[in-house]
Every structure is written in C-alpha cells, then in structure tokens.
Write a protein that holds these residues in place. Sequence first.
Motif, short mmCIF file in Angstrom:
data_model
loop_
_atom_site.label_atom_id
_atom_site.label_comp_id
_atom_site.label_asym_id
_atom_site.label_seq_id
_atom_site.Cartn_x
_atom_site.Cartn_y
_atom_site.Cartn_z
N LEU A 1 -3.11 6.90 -12.75
CA LEU A 1 -4.42 6.50 -13.28
C LEU A 1 -4.49 6.63 -14.80
CD1 LEU A 1 -6.86 8.02 -10.63
CD2 LEU A 1 -6.77 5.61 -11.32
N SER A 2 -3.74 7.57 -15.35
CA SER A 2 -3.84 7.74 -16.81
C SER A 2 -2.60 7.21 -17.54
CB SER A 2 -4.08 9.21 -17.14
OG SER A 2 -2.97 9.97 -16.73
N HIS A 3 -1.77 6.48 -16.82
CA HIS A 3 -0.56 5.92 -17.44
C HIS A 3 -0.91 4.58 -18.09
CE1 HIS A 3 3.47 4.39 -18.02
NE2 HIS A 3 3.97 5.55 -17.63
N PRO A 4 -0.53 4.40 -19.35
CA PRO A 4 -0.93 3.18 -20.06
C PRO A 4 -0.28 1.90 -19.52
CG PRO A 4 0.60 4.47 -21.40
CD PRO A 4 0.23 5.33 -20.22
N ASN A 5 0.77 2.02 -18.75
CA ASN A 5 1.48 0.82 -18.30
C ASN A 5 1.40 0.58 -16.80
OD1 ASN A 5 3.51 2.32 -20.51
ND2 ASN A 5 2.87 0.21 -20.99
N ILE A 6 0.51 1.29 -16.14
CA ILE A 6 0.45 1.16 -14.69
C ILE A 6 -0.90 0.61 -14.22
CG2 ILE A 6 0.29 2.48 -12.52
CD1 ILE A 6 2.46 4.30 -13.48
N LYS A 7 -0.80 -0.31 -13.29
CA LYS A 7 -1.96 -0.78 -12.54
C LYS A 7 -1.66 -0.51 -11.07
CE LYS A 7 -4.71 -5.00 -11.75
NZ LYS A 7 -5.12 -4.41 -10.48
N ILE A 8 -2.52 0.29 -10.44
CA ILE A 8 -2.30 0.61 -9.03
C ILE A 8 -2.77 -0.58 -8.20
CG2 ILE A 8 -2.87 2.14 -7.11
CD1 ILE A 8 -3.35 4.36 -9.14
N LYS A 9 -1.80 -1.24 -7.57
CA LYS A 9 -2.11 -2.44 -6.80
C LYS A 9 -2.44 -2.12 -5.35
CE LYS A 9 -2.19 -7.00 -6.66
NZ LYS A 9 -0.94 -7.74 -6.40
N ALA A 10 -1.72 -1.14 -4.81
CA ALA A 10 -1.94 -0.83 -3.40
C ALA A 10 -1.66 0.63 -3.11
CB ALA A 10 -1.04 -1.71 -2.52
N LEU A 11 -2.49 1.19 -2.22
CA LEU A 11 -2.28 2.54 -1.72
C LEU A 11 -2.00 2.44 -0.24
CD1 LEU A 11 -5.22 4.40 -3.54
CD2 LEU A 11 -2.80 4.36 -4.19
N GLY A 12 -0.79 2.80 0.16
CA GLY A 12 -0.40 2.60 1.55
C GLY A 12 -0.43 3.89 2.35
N THR A 13 -0.68 3.73 3.63
CA THR A 13 -0.78 4.87 4.53
C THR A 13 -0.32 4.42 5.90
OG1 THR A 13 -2.35 6.37 5.61
CG2 THR A 13 -3.21 4.27 4.91
N ARG A 14 0.09 5.35 6.72
CA ARG A 14 0.45 4.96 8.07
C ARG A 14 -0.70 5.19 9.04
NH1 ARG A 14 5.04 8.31 9.80
NH2 ARG A 14 4.09 9.75 8.33
N ARG A 15 -1.61 6.08 8.70
CA ARG A 15 -2.62 6.46 9.69
C ARG A 15 -4.06 6.36 9.23
NH1 ARG A 15 0.41 11.33 10.39
NH2 ARG A 15 2.29 10.89 11.63
N LYS A 16 -4.28 6.26 7.96
CA LYS A 16 -5.65 6.35 7.47
C LYS A 16 -6.16 5.04 6.89
CE LYS A 16 -4.74 11.16 6.34
NZ LYS A 16 -5.63 11.92 7.24
N ASP A 17 -5.56 3.91 7.28
CA ASP A 17 -6.02 2.65 6.70
C ASP A 17 -7.45 2.38 7.11
OD1 ASP A 17 -4.51 2.41 9.16
OD2 ASP A 17 -5.07 0.30 9.13
N GLY A 18 -8.17 1.81 6.19
CA GLY A 18 -9.59 1.60 6.41
C GLY A 18 -10.41 2.67 5.69
#
Lengths: 346, 346, 346, 346
Positions: free
Chosen positions: B25-42
Amino acid sequence: MTRQLEIAILGAAGYAGVNLVRLALSHPNIKIKALGTRRKDGEHLREIWPQFLGSPLPPLRHIDEIDYSSVDVAFSCMPHGVSAQRLSQLTSPHIIDLSADFRLDCPETYAQWYDAAHPCPDLLSTAVYGLSEFAKEYLPRSRLVACPGCYPTAVLLSLLPLVENGLIDTTRIVINALSGLSGAGRSGNNSHLFSEANESVQPYNVGHHRHVPEIEQELSKRAKKTVSISFTPHLVPMTRGELTTTVVELCSGVSVDDLQTTLSSRYDCDPFVYVLQDDACPSTDMVRGTNNCVLSAFSAGPPGQAVIIAAIDNLVKGAAGQAIQNMNLLFGFPETAGLKSAPLMP
Amino acid sequence: MTRQLEIAILGAAGYAGVNLVRLALSHPNIKIKALGTRRKDGEHLREIWPQFLGSPLPPLRHIDEIDYSSVDVAFSCMPHGVSAQRLSQLTSPHIIDLSADFRLDCPETYAQWYDAAHPCPDLLSTAVYGLSEFAKEYLPRSRLVACPGCYPTAVLLSLLPLVENGLIDTTRIVINALSGLSGAGRSGNNSHLFSEANESVQPYNVGHHRHVPEIEQELSKRAKKTVSISFTPHLVPMTRGELTTTVVELCSGVSVDDLQTTLSSRYDCDPFVYVLQDDACPSTDMVRGTNNCVLSAFSAGPPGQAVIIAAIDNLVKGAAGQAIQNMNLLFGFPETAGLKSAPLMP
Amino acid sequence: MTRQLEIAILGAAGYAGVNLVRLALSHPNIKIKALGTRRKDGEHLREIWPQFLGSPLPPLRHIDEIDYSSVDVAFSCMPHGVSAQRLSQLTSPHIIDLSADFRLDCPETYAQWYDAAHPCPDLLSTAVYGLSEFAKEYLPRSRLVACPGCYPTAVLLSLLPLVENGLIDTTRIVINALSGLSGAGRSGNNSHLFSEANESVQPYNVGHHRHVPEIEQELSKRAKKTVSISFTPHLVPMTRGELTTTVVELCSGVSVDDLQTTLSSRYDCDPFVYVLQDDACPSTDMVRGTNNCVLSAFSAGPPGQAVIIAAIDNLVKGAAGQAIQNMNLLFGFPETAGLKSAPLMP
Amino acid sequence: MTRQLEIAILGAAGYAGVNLVRLALSHPNIKIKALGTRRKDGEHLREIWPQFLGSPLPPLRHIDEIDYSSVDVAFSCMPHGVSAQRLSQLTSPHIIDLSADFRLDCPETYAQWYDAAHPCPDLLSTAVYGLSEFAKEYLPRSRLVACPGCYPTAVLLSLLPLVENGLIDTTRIVINALSGLSGAGRSGNNSHLFSEANESVQPYNVGHHRHVPEIEQELSKRAKKTVSISFTPHLVPMTRGELTTTVVELCSGVSVDDLQTTLSSRYDCDPFVYVLQDDACPSTDMVRGTNNCVLSAFSAGPPGQAVIIAAIDNLVKGAAGQAIQNMNLLFGFPETAGLKSAPLMP
C-alpha cells in the motif's frame, strides 16, 4: 518546490520525542535541524535508541545551545513546568508543545493541578488547544499550539460532537480509561518494570488525574456550562495503545443511532477519525502505530444509556502524530502528510 | 512516468499476506490488482483485519477466479504444497513465492522434509533462492523467486560471508533461534493461545525443523562441501521478532575482529543489513516493523570460538519485506523502495 | 513436636527475598523471626509488597539490629559483596546465602569476575555449594551453604550426570540460556521497563556473564579436568522462568538414549527433577511457581550431537526454592517440606 | 481422623478444571476420585497439562462412566447447557457447579440470555447461589451450589454491602470490567491467539454480556427492587486476573468514608476479602493465584460520586477457589482449608 520546514525537537530522547523524530524522518516537508536535550547533549540519539540505525540525524545538543532563529517550528516534548519556562524564551516563529503547560486556559487551575504557579501566564493566553479535528480554523493563525493529553484526545473525540449537539446529559459522564505502559513515560518507578507491570492491571491517580481539568474545560466550552466528569485511568500490560469507555445518559428523545449518526457525519471529512458501523468494536490493535482514532457508540445499560468506545495509539494520535497533524494544518500542508501508514499487524 | 506494477497477493489474509498488503500500500510502484484467497472469497480484507480501515483495497477473490494475465507479478503467501500446485498453473510473468515450496533445490530433499512429493519439480529447477543480499545478480533474470524462510534469513546473513571466506569450521555450527508467536502463523494450536504462550518459552521441532535443510543447502553451496548444523528453535512470548545466536569455531589464525570486519565490509553497500560495532548487541526491538537485519560477532566461549547474533522482524525481512525487496531488485526499482521506515519505538 | 526453626531473611524486599518469605510462610517447620533490610527499616514488607495482605510477618528491621543469636538459620538475599561482608559477622548457627559470594572456590577467580577482592576468603573455604541434588551428603554437616546461580542450576542439572559418566566431550559444550526479566532483579535499568523489554529479546553479557566461572568450576570438578564452555544468556519478555538449551557432542559409542537413561536413573529418587520421555519437550510454563526442574535430551544436529533442554523457575529452583530445599536437607526435614505445589495454570 | 471427601471433577481439562484439580491436590480433606471429560477419555491429564508431573491423579474418564454413587461431591466445569443436562442425572449427594446453568433463578431469564430453554428447571429451584461471603447460612443445607461468574463475584463483593445498607443510588451503577485472556477459556478464536491478543485491549459483548442478568438479579434481591446496570467487559493482554471499576452515586448524606467503613466492617471476619486503607489501590498482581478479593472505595468524579475498585484472580476466587471455599462451608471444614497461599511475586 515543496516547502521544507526546519524543525527543532526538544526533549528528543523520551517516548514522545523519539516518536516525533520517527514521524519527522518520513515527512515530505520536514528537515530536522536540531534535537534538543537537557541532559544528554554530546550523545547521539542512536546511542540511546539504536532503532535509528541508518537514519540521518543531527547530534543531541543542549536546548540552550540551539539557534532557534533559524528554525521554523520548535516542538517541545519536555516535562510540564520545564517546557513553559523554556518555551517562553524561544524566538522561533512557531511552537508546538506536547507538554501539559499550555492546555489549561486558566493559570489558577494550572496551579491547582500542577502544584506550581504557571511559569508564563501571558504566553498561555495566546495558545491554541490543538485537538486537530476541532482546531482547524484556529491553527493557521497560531504561534503556539498546545497539543492535548492522550486521554483527552480520545475522550473529546468521543464526546464533543454529542455535547455540541445537546444529545447527552452533561452531568452524568463516566469515563474509564486504559493505557499501555508507554503512557507512563520512561520513569524508574518499580511498578513500571516489566516484572511488576506484566500480568497486572493497575488503576492509578483515581479521582485526581491531571487530565480531568483538561477534559472538563473543553467539554464545558462546548456545552456552554460547567461539566464535571468521573474519570478513572488504568495501566494495562501492553506497551502502546489507549482505549476509553465512556458511559453517557441520552437526552430525552435521543437514541444510540443518533449518536452514531452524529459522530459519523461530524468526522466524515476527517481523515484520521473512523466511526465503526454494525456493532464493530474498537480495540487498540486497530490503530497501533497510526494517527487514527476509531470510535463507536453502543446501546448498553439501562434504557437511555449508551457507551462510546474510542481507541488511539497514545504515542501517535495521543502525542507525536497529532503534533505533526497540527503542524500540517498550521502550515497548510495536506493534513495527512507524513502520517498515513497502516498499523503493524498482527 | 514511474512504472506501476500490478500485483496479485495470494493467501492475503494470513500474517505474511497482510504484511505484504501493508507494505504494498505504501510502495510507490505498486498497484494491488487482486487479493486472492482459498476460503474467504466474497469477504473484504477489512472485515478480517479492521486495521485496513481507510485503505483502498480490492475485495478478496478466490484464487481460481483471478485474471493473472493482466498481473505483472503474483506473490504467494499460501501454505507449502498448495502454493507450488497453484503457482505451477499461473500465467503471470513473474512469481514471488513466500512458501517453502521452491527453496530446496532437490525434489527428494523436499519429499523427505515436507512429507509429499514436490508438486512441480520442473518449475522448481527454474527458481532463484531470494536471499536478497546474495541474489542480486540472479534476480533481474528470474521468473520465479523463492523467498527464504525467516530463520534461514537471519542465519545465512550471519554465516554466508564467513563461510565464503573460509573463516569458520563448517563442521561445528550451533544455532539457537528465538521467534515471536507470529512465526507460528494463525493456527488454532492451544499452545499459541495467549493464556498458554504468555509467560512461557517453548522449544519446538527440536532436531527436525524444516528450515534445517534449507540452511544446510545454502551453507553447503557457499562452502563447496556438505555442511550440517545444529539448530534449535524456540517460541518466546512476543508477537514479532526473531533472534539467532550462532556459535562457531574459528579457523586457525582467524580472530573475532576478522569476523566483524568481514561482515561489515560484505554488507557495507547493503541498505538493510547493519553490523553493530563496539560490543553493541542486537535485540529484536531494534528492527521491529522494519526490513533490517542487525548483526554482531562476539568473542565468547573457549579460545577460538565466537558468537554471532542476528535480529530481524520475522514478518518483514523474514517474509513480506524481503519479498518486496526481491521485487524491487527484479524490476530495477531502488532496493529500498517502499521499505524504509524507522522501527516503532518503544 | 515438629521442630520449628527460627529464621531471619536478609534482603527480604527484593525478588528472591519475597519469594523466600512466601515459601517460608507455608513451610511447616519455619517461623520467620526477622526480616532484614539495609534501607527500608521501619517499613512493613506489606507496604512494598501488598501481596502479603493477611500474612503474619514481623516488620522490616535494619540488618545490623537483628539478634542473630536467637536465630537458627539466616538466609541472605543481599547483593554479592555486601552479602559476604555482612555474613562474615553473623553469629547464627547456620547461613544459607543466595548471593554469588560463596559459590566460587577460589578467591582469585572471584576477584577477577566480581571486580573486588573477596571480603572473607577464610569463610569462603568453609562453604558448601548447594546444588541440592548433588550436595545431599555435604549439607547435613554444613554451616554455610552457597546457593547456586539460576543458570548454573539448570545447566548443571543437565550436564553433571553426563560429565560424571564420561558420556560427552567436555571441550565442546554450547549453552544458550533464556531468562524472564525477574532474573535481572529490581533494577532501574531502562531496558527492564515494561515498554522497552516487552516485545523484545535482549542478549546480554555475551561472553562475560558471571555464571560462566561457576558453571565451569562445577563441571571441571566432576570431569576432573578443566572445562570451558560457551554460554550466551538472553532476557525474554516474561516475568519468571528460565530455559537452557545445551548442545553437546557425544563420546564415541554413546547415544542420545544413553543420555536419557543416565539422566533418568540419576534423578530417579530426586523429587524435584523430572526427565521427560517420548520426545516431550520442557517449557517454562511446566514449572512456573514450582521448585521443579524439567529436563530432556534430544537427538539433533549432525550425527554424534545432542541437545539437552532444561526448564526451571528462576526464582524458585533458581533461588528461593532451592534455598529452602537446602535448609530441609541441612536439618533433616523431608526434602519437599514446604515446596510441593503444582504450577499455576495456565 | 480428618474427614476425607471423595470428589469428582467433570470437565477437568479446561482452565477452571485444572485449577480445581490443582487446589484439590493440596487440600487436606480432598481425595480426587474421578476426573471426568466428554472428549478426552483414555488420556491422562498430564498429557494435556504436563504441569501435573509428579501429581498423583486418576486417568481421565468419560463423564458417563464414572460411578457417582461413591462420590461425596461432584464439581462441574462443563460448559453451560451441557452442565445442567448432565448434572440433572447425577446421583452424588452434593454438586458444585461452576457453569452458568444454576445461577439465574428464573428459567425464562435463562432462556432469554442463553438462547435455550433451561434443561432442568426443577433442579434449578433447589440451587444455592454460592457467592461464599453471602451464602454462609445457606451452604450447609445445600445439595446444589451454583458458583457465581467471575465478574459477578468482583462486582457483588463491591456492591452488596452498599446496596443492603442503602448507601448508593441503585439506578446509576456503571461497571467497567477487565479480564485476562484465561477468562475467555480454551477456545480457538483467532482474537485469543497470542499474536492477536497481545498488545491489544478488546472490549467485547458490549451491552449484552451474560453476566449482566446475574449481577442484576443479586443486586435486585438485596435492594428489594429492580436494579439495572451498565456493564462493559474488556479483555486485556494478561493471562489471569480481573479488575472491576464501579462508579456509583451516593445517597444523600453518605460519604465515601461511609462506603469504606461499611465494606471494612462487612468483611471484617471474611478471610478472603480485604478492604485496603489509606488510598491504597487494588491491582490484579495483589491477588494472582489466590482466592482473595481486594477492594477499595475512592472519592472520584463530581461531588456525590464514588468509585469502587475490586481485584480478583478470575480462575481462583472467580472460579475454582470459590468452588472449594463453598465446599469447605458446605461440609463444615475451615473456610480457608486448602486455599491459603500468598500470591506469586513478582
């Protein structure tokens, strides 16, 4: 062409001081010009706090040997009494004081609670009480900002919107407050040793904590009448964090939902105050290391009562962070400059 | 025209995952596109970790439903076994894996220590072992980076320069390691409950911790012969931090000063490794919340022996921080991008 | 007609002192006659330690104003140096000293490690080293008992049976030791404050801890040759408890099972030493508040090496409890009198 | 010819259970006949709690396979719901229940707060509420004793004498309560993991904790009118201990000294309740590991208000200790039998 402020931090080696240094190091508009101390001049802050490994810092200098004329703003983390005495002699254009010396409007109240005459009552009358969210219109014009105490910060953010809107009975406010040990500072008290503080909850200064008159003063101003509170602080075995649990009685016709709505809308545009929804409950881990205050009101107790819970990091929103926030507001920087980081998890 | 990488973080809700999210979140060159999970989607990560209040984050999605083709790099914080199996199917240009699956060169060793055949030995042969300070020449060319375990990170930073320079007897290395409870992950083990972990030191996996073959592999490569170690890990009652105390025997003619000098010069240009001087001693509070490793060698024990102490934050340099450091090196960003913050004090 | 000993406890207000008072209060054969102090006479121990609410205790008196002629045994919990000086003037029939002053046989070694000439070398030569399990034949005849240090207690219980039986290489003993903060006493050191000790592991006195010569002396006596050790102590964030992890090399033909068997049979009749079986591992919560030592040997490291782990409560078996145990042995009381309580769980 | 009771402990492996076992082991009139469990039969309690090393204990047996006819008293540490259901089938002459099942007089209130119909309302009507200091006349005649909850114990000891004597306004009672994590039991909740509970204060069940109706019931009985309270519980990062801070309004003409005097004289003959004097303040370390309750009233807040602070060990006076105390009273043993030990210091 970002403006760079040159700052001095006095009392830099204590807990509030090092947190101010830490935040200043990553602030885009700050250059640390001087680190002042009363007893450790000649040392380097890194010798006392090796955590500053690799951080570019000036050496510690005696507070009397700093050239304040070249400094834009001086922050004081010195103890009360000492702070007012020294700050009254400073020539820096702006002063942000984290001690208790300029929080109470009335010198007599100060004398009564701090066991000594106020060192500089004239200067006192010029101070702005820097609870950031309620000082935004005054800060841009101020020379001297008195940063609130840690407990008052959490309590006032919980209560001021409710008092302003006449939602609660101001004669029946009961506050229970919990603080980590860092709130007690770097003292040599045996009860603050790990072995004696660990696995113990220690109430202290029951009935006579110095934050009482500060809270009562600010509540009274907003209520436009004298407000007296019950306030009981406790040390709990953790390093950082502060949580206040405030029980209030609702005025006739007022519901807990009204409290939640009022708090939510009041802080809607404030970047550091979050009003939780859906019965989510504040806890101190939510804010550790941040300048955030997390709030929520709950229906609890007999009909007509409510509980408001607030959590802050006592060393950030309760001290160094709010000081920086006030500086941002004073100089017209973005309010969140240097202050937006997610908490350390877990 | 700063380049923005789009990243996916798989296994985002665990301890390593949320630390990666926090740093991203505080990295100047990163955009978080997706957060993946196996059990907690939604769910939203904020429901699990309310510390992310106010942070702009995409919702959690099932790892099978993420479009990896539009992602520059996928980070995996999934458990070993699962991680390799899933990563073998990804189409993202780059993968940085924080699990143990691609650390051991030899599938047979993996099978022996992880109780299962390696899910994708072909992919394994392409992995770079991402101990950042020793991987700088390989990282720019890599597709798959295996981030080291937390203990191996501290131990290898302590020992590799000494082994490379032939300063210590590689047949007599005794490592004692201490970790905070977060190193044990978010498991439901009773011994990790506050009431049972507090006020207790718990050695575990004595003689058969899975980081042993990883440490031995890397030491052996540098020593150009088979190295076996003694390694005893312990959980100590704190949340974060890791400290290793390594006892070595010096080769003939070698002094402790030689160790200090070798370590200091080896890491002179490395922004995250600090070799303390003048008998200053590493402790975990020096590095809490940072990507730093603090090291020092001491004369201790019978003549010809020395002790090397290293401290890291197990979730930063021992996990999420080193992963970001590797990403920085892989893509040619400044090595410290997004990673320079002073520790939380006290 | 149970015999009642009248005892004096000198240095009663420190951590070891109050633990001795606590144990004495529930001992069937002890009557506390005097509580001595150097600085707090006139106070009552309850004012310093309110935990003694309801306990019948004499007031604190200056150590020079106690009538030692009517006391059967004087326990000293005074600091080293002070202890020897004062004890050399006592007239009580028996003395049990918890300080370091009478542990080292040789005054020159004492001078070297404690930075001062021994105050009473003649008395020193009469002292019995009170590691209870190894002193049972000497204690009944003794006037002066030197209680071992906390670390030496755990280490020697781990190693003496192995050294006596020639099972391990005495030139390669590596000890890693962990202690709760109470081991550092009631000092005003900032690093022992809750806020600075919490969430940190702090190695200290690396290479020069004063328990090294004590351990080496006792090992050397049993080995009948000079033994040198590597010993690294660390403070971990808990109040009580001590755990030592000792890495040894086995003599030719010796197995880890041999170590286990030797330890088990050696302590078979000792009521406070437990050798765990079936890979169960000692942790400090197993012994908190008790006089027990829990031990186990593990196969770990390269072939021919082993690890022995021992856990004690530093303030009981490592201090006050062993002192009582020695008193029991000295006077012929049951060894466990006043000392059999299950740990506080959890 | 001391009478030996044969007891069974059901639910022996939980936190309350093992504390009951621990206390029973050192009680002069108890012989542990059976340790009952619902899920762990076949195991030995030592495998789960190695702290019982050396303690003579029967193996764990399924609660359905115990011969209750030969048992004098059965203690239940089973969860609510389960406890009532099973106890209703027991044939033992006496039952002491530590669950919540027999605390509320009214089955409808039970149903409302515990989300299920009461399993055996007939038996309920026979239960004695075992707040020992207020049940001494009823206990000798009782077959079934319902031990109070931990919070009710501290709160009722603080308030009952004041309510009985008409000293406080029963419409304005505000209670803030703090508990160590052991109060949450051995659950697998993530928020009770060391890494997530440490360094955090967590309020919980705000406005709807199940101890509210229990406290209100007992206060109402003594006040002879319906009493409603405000009660907010918090988990604080320690293992054991509970502290309640109760704010009350004094009836006209009543002073804080009156509260102190009333409390002092009420508990003058009670061996476990201490009313501190001279502004000494209760803290949980004063009572850790003991059956004591430490109390004090303070002048605090606006005129006419007071604060009463009480500290107990939640697992002793708040659970297992009070159960034993009730057994002592029921069978005519000395009230303190098996319960007099000084706290573990520090």
